[in-house]
Write an enzyme that holds these catalytic residues in place. Structure first.
Site: not given
Ligand SMILES: Nc1ncnc2c1ncn2[C@@H]1O[C@H](COP(=O)(O)OP(=O)(O)OP(=O)(O)O)[C@@H](O)[C@H]1O
Ligand SMILES: [Mg+2]
Length: 254
Positions: A186, A203
């Site tokens: 992804d 992610d």
């Molecule tokens: N370790 C981290 N440190 C800082 N920001 C983070 C971190 N992990 C995630 N984020 C922020 O949170 C957002 C969402 O995280 P992630 O992509 O892991 O989750 P997601 O729920 O899969 O998102 P989606 O469902 O929209 O694909 C990221 O785009 C980023 O901006």
């Molecule tokens: Mg994401």
């Protein structure tokens, strides 16, 4: 970038029954609270500092430990997560033979992201460092500065050294493939943070082993997405050349 949902930090011991948590929707249900208490008892964190993101499946929070150090908590929602697409990433992976109830699936997914992050870090890929996991909650390194999260690559400033970021990223995708036997599946400008000028891949729940029957298809899609983003900003090698670089045997120091 952090949404300020009100007053001061929220102490984890006072999560239960707090009316103001309703602003976070349905993420804090009883099993999730239990997982958070577990992690708090292990001293992983002490306070919530705000919400970083609400995604389709998970909410990401900024938290602080007792020493005031920041960390990120990714909480997969047990009830409302959209897990329809998860099966294609789990079926075909010999590490995950059986999928039970929906809640079990969410916890399995959380541990899958945990294991993928561990594998990637061991291979030298720049991902958030793991701190702990319990149930549907993943604790990891906060990628940011002074409590402000680093930007997703899609929001990177125009004076970014695109060539340098692209090279770093491709070296990491190759490392993931060659050393961790993983394909992210992804990858795009939404799941890469630009931290102090370098890319950090996030992610990783859906990442699959290279033996997964659809691994090559997923890798091609990753390469396609990344290439599409960078090709609007710089000259990039062809999709075929990138695929060959990532999967090929020649060693060039990465
Ligand atoms: N370790 C981290 N440190 C800082 N920001 C983070 C971190 N992990 C995630 N984020 C922020 O949170 C957002 C969402 O995280 P992630 O992509 O892991 O989750 P997601 O729920 O899969 O998102 P989606 O469902 O929209 O694909 C990221 O785009 C980023 O901006
Ligand atoms: Mg994401």
């Amino acid at each position: 970038m952090i949404e300020d949902k009100g007053e001061e930090a929220i102490d984890v011991k006072r999560l239960k029954g707090r009316e103001d948590l309703k602003v976070y929707g349905d993420v804090f249900e009883p099993q999730t609270l239990k997982a958070l208490y577990k992690l708090a008892n292990r001293r992983v964190f002490e306070r919530f500092r705000g919400e970083i993101s609400v995604g389709k499946e998970a909410n990401v929070f900024l938290a602080e430990d007792e020493d005031g150090a920041y960390l990120a908590l990714k909480i997969y929602r047990l009830g409302t997560a959209d897990f329809r697409n998860f099966r294609i990433y789990i079926e075909g992976d010999p590490r995950f033979a059986y999928i039970g109830s929906r809640r079990k699936m969410v916890k399995l997914w959380t541990s899958k992201e945990y294991r993928n992050l561990l594998r990637l870090a061991e291979a030298g890929v720049r991902v958030p460092a793991l701190i702990d996991v319990f149930g549907n909650v993943l604790a990891m390194e906060f990628i940011g500065t002074d409590g402000t999260p680093s930007r997703e690559l899609r929001l990177a400033p125009s004076d970014t050294d695109w060539g340098d970021v692209f090279d770093h990223l491709m070296a990491d995708v190759r490392r993931a493939y060659q050393k961790a036997d993983l394909v992210h599946a992804d990858l795009s400008e939404y799941n890469i943070l630009l931290h102090e000028g370098s890319p950090v891949i996030i992610d990783c729940g859906q990442a699959v082993l290279t033996v997964h029957p659809r691994a090559e298809e997923f890798l091609r899609r990753d390469v396609h997405n990344v290439r599409a983003f960078f090709s609007r900003r710089m000259e990039v090698p062809s999709e075929e050349d990138l695929m060959a670089h990532i999967t090929g045997g020649e060693s060039n120091g990465s």
